[in-house]
Design a protein around this motif. Structure first.
Motif, PDB file in Angstrom:
ATOM      1  N   ASN A  93       0.813  -1.222   0.000  1.00 37.16           N
ATOM      2  CA  ASN A  93       0.000   0.000   0.000  1.00 37.16           C
ATOM      3  C   ASN A  93       0.849   1.276   0.000  1.00 37.16           C
ATOM      4  O   ASN A  93       0.415   2.311   0.502  1.00 37.16           O
ATOM      5  N   PHE A  94       2.072   1.214  -0.533  1.00 32.93           N
ATOM      6  CA  PHE A  94       2.912   2.407  -0.580  1.00 32.93           C
ATOM      7  C   PHE A  94       2.413   3.355  -1.663  1.00 32.93           C
ATOM      8  O   PHE A  94       1.695   2.950  -2.580  1.00 32.93           O
ATOM      9  N   ASP A  95       2.819   4.618  -1.592  1.00 31.10           N
ATOM     10  CA  ASP A  95       2.435   5.561  -2.637  1.00 31.10           C
ATOM     11  C   ASP A  95       3.395   5.428  -3.826  1.00 31.10           C
ATOM     12  O   ASP A  95       4.331   4.634  -3.800  1.00 31.10           O
ATOM     13  N   CYS A 151       2.673   0.570 -11.573  1.00 36.24           N
ATOM     14  CA  CYS A 151       1.667   1.491 -11.043  1.00 36.24           C
ATOM     15  C   CYS A 151       0.380   1.436 -11.859  1.00 36.24           C
ATOM     16  O   CYS A 151      -0.719   1.464 -11.311  1.00 36.24           O
ATOM     17  N   ARG A 163       5.291   5.280   3.070  1.00 34.65           N
ATOM     18  CA  ARG A 163       3.874   5.089   3.370  1.00 34.65           C
ATOM     19  C   ARG A 163       3.015   6.095   2.610  1.00 34.65           C
ATOM     20  O   ARG A 163       3.334   7.268   2.542  1.00 34.65           O
ATOM     21  N   TRP A 164       1.872   5.644   2.133  1.00 32.21           N
ATOM     22  CA  TRP A 164       0.997   6.560   1.393  1.00 32.21           C
ATOM     23  C   TRP A 164       0.285   7.522   2.350  1.00 32.21           C
ATOM     24  O   TRP A 164      -0.145   8.593   1.936  1.00 32.21           O
ATOM     25  N   ASP A 165       0.143   7.139   3.644  1.00 31.84           N
ATOM     26  CA  ASP A 165      -0.632   7.972   4.558  1.00 31.84           C
ATOM     27  C   ASP A 165       0.235   8.994   5.291  1.00 31.84           C
ATOM     28  O   ASP A 165      -0.035   9.369   6.426  1.00 31.84           O
ATOM     29  N   ARG A 221      -0.621  14.521  -0.355  1.00 26.63           N
ATOM     30  CA  ARG A 221      -0.130  13.149  -0.381  1.00 26.63           C
ATOM     31  C   ARG A 221       0.038  12.673  -1.806  1.00 26.63           C
ATOM     32  O   ARG A 221      -0.656  13.130  -2.707  1.00 26.63           O
ATOM     33  N   ARG A 225      -1.549   6.535  -4.815  1.00 27.37           N
ATOM     34  CA  ARG A 225      -1.075   5.158  -4.816  1.00 27.37           C
ATOM     35  C   ARG A 225      -1.250   4.569  -6.210  1.00 27.37           C
ATOM     36  O   ARG A 225      -1.672   5.269  -7.119  1.00 27.37           O
TER      37      ARG A 225
END
Lengths: 230, 230, 230
Positions: free
Chosen positions: A34-36, A84, B153-155, B204, B207
């Motif tokens: 779940n990484f960006d 992606c 991390r995406w968050d 942000r 993803r």
């Protein structure tokens, strides 16, 4: 100094293929975690270049090729971009990716062993660095993703052993002055085929003697995470 | 070789400020993870010096500045001491710490890119090492603390992108022979302001395409740990 | 350049003993983590050689001794083999292993500090690298096994402090030109005895001021994992 095994352009193309397929495996893990998009690119770079970076630092080849060759740097970004946008498809063709990854393993263990020997290391150290080149990127990928390295887990098909066999074959060829394009292709092909067979028949390495009887009760809570990366 | 951008004492002071604020972030994570005072000191050192250490190993600047300059070594210890005794206050002024951390990010990406170029690396490699200098310490901090690197991390609010922009600005200035105290201050300030804006407006990175629909069911068990580090 | 402290063969034997006992600790953790025999060998190698590898990269001693001395490479494999077949017995004699590990700690902090100084580093940097040599392998072991490094945890007996004392003693001896076989043996013995006392009386380092009152509620879910490695 060994003579050039392949023409430089052939060798470079083989390197880029290996880098590309390793980058795919890193980018896929990043998507699963779940990484960006930036995290996906970083993990693709680390997986693709980590093994060679470690080898170059050890043998004193600084700055490492990963930072001097623009192609080595851009290829993982392309792999990350592809994953992606297409990752459900890339996952669906996981079997195909695994075949390419096995090819990368074979190419990297041969290239790593050869380069280490060219920089003056002994035969056993060269073989060890060939192994490290082939598997190092995957270990770095798993450490950055905060997973137990799949290299070390007993519930994974053999990964290191094919690379060990390929690296040792190259070292033996060097010892008997028999390293040439033919024998090094043979070494890479052996590692490649062994890895394919290990995946096909789920070959696994044994664990420690009597292991099963002791601490099984601690492991179950970890299995869900394990499955998530499988 | 570039001419000295700032007088040595100004540059050294800027470096020490960057080291200090990064060390604060490492020490705070160590307190949250319940480490002892020694663990706090180690994590402060690793966070503050890790990025520069990586850059120096890659460009062959050994022994790295982290081990030759006593000030670089002592500053993180002071930060750790401060956090040990004042950590409820340091946490209360987290917003202030974040501003300093953003300043450190700007300073380190400029200093890292410049130093890599001085050691003969190409422009793209120098920019990549500027980025690595700025974010490497934070990644090492999270790996040592057994957390998923917040960089990936995406968050998390954008962290790497401001550093990328700053590093690339420096590389472009070098390319057009326009690197001077003014332009490099501008690059550092741009990275600094972008990071502040990213925190203020919670920017942000996206993803992977279609990510939401697939493996959401694996993530919830990990969220509590994630919150603990937020 | 310092004169040789011990005859080369004595020094080499001491190094191999230190490598062997550190490898045992890595292999035992691998068995507890349920790794396969290859994972056990890798973790034994990483634990035994990681600290020295880090030191050699920092001081520019490439290729590192870990890759040029066949004995350094083979010793961890023997330790891994021993643990694979005898691990219930090795665990039963954990107290004995801990004593050897304490001896390794003493030997490595002295050897690391001395070697760093021989390569031209300052006294404080040499002491820091002596510490890194002694504890680095254990940190790498825990990172690879995806555990919080036991070096950083507050609920472990003092480990780094004895190594700090030993390293600083060597640095002070060098400063006053008093490093000889007697004083360096004394430094190693001091670190060794301090570590034994820390284990015997469960000496622990304090945590941050007022730590207990804040985030206790986040920790319990992690304790089972912690216990598994204890």
């Amino acid at each position: 100094m060994l003579q050039q095994l392949f023409t430089p352009s052939v060798q470079h193309t083989l390197d880029l293929i290996g880098i590309f397929v390793f980058a795919i495996s890193g980018a896929l893990l990043a998507v699963r975690k779940n990484f960006d998009v930036f995290g996906i690119a970083v993990l693709a770079e680390a997986t693709a270049l980590g093994g060679g970076l470690f080898r170059d630092l050890i043998i004193g080849a600084v700055p490492p090729a990963a930072f001097t060759d623009l192609g080595y740097f851009v290829t993982p970004l392309l792999a990350a971009l592809l994953v992606c946008f297409l990752h459900p498809h890339v996952e669906r063709i996981q079997a195909g990716v695994n075949v390419f990854d096995a090819a990368g393993l074979g190419l990297f263990c041969v290239a790593g062993t050869t380069k280490a020997y060219e920089y003056g290391l002994g035969l056993h150290a060269s073989a060890a660095l060939g192994l490290a080149t082939a598997v190092g990127g995957g270990v770095l990928r798993d450490v950055l993703a905060n997973e137990v390295p799949s290299l070390l887990r007993w519930d994974r098909d053999l990964y290191a052993v094919p690379a060990v066999v390929g690296s040792v074959m190259v070292a033996v060829c060097i010892r008997y002055d028999a390293l040439n394009p033919l024998t090094s292709t043979l070494a890479a092909a052996t590692a490649f085929v062994l890895r394919l067979l290990a995946m096909r028949f789920h070959w696994r390495a044994p664990r420690a003697w009597n292991r099963r009887s002791t601490v099984r009760e601690e492991e179950p809570p970890r299995q869900p995470t394990a499955k998530a990366t499988a």
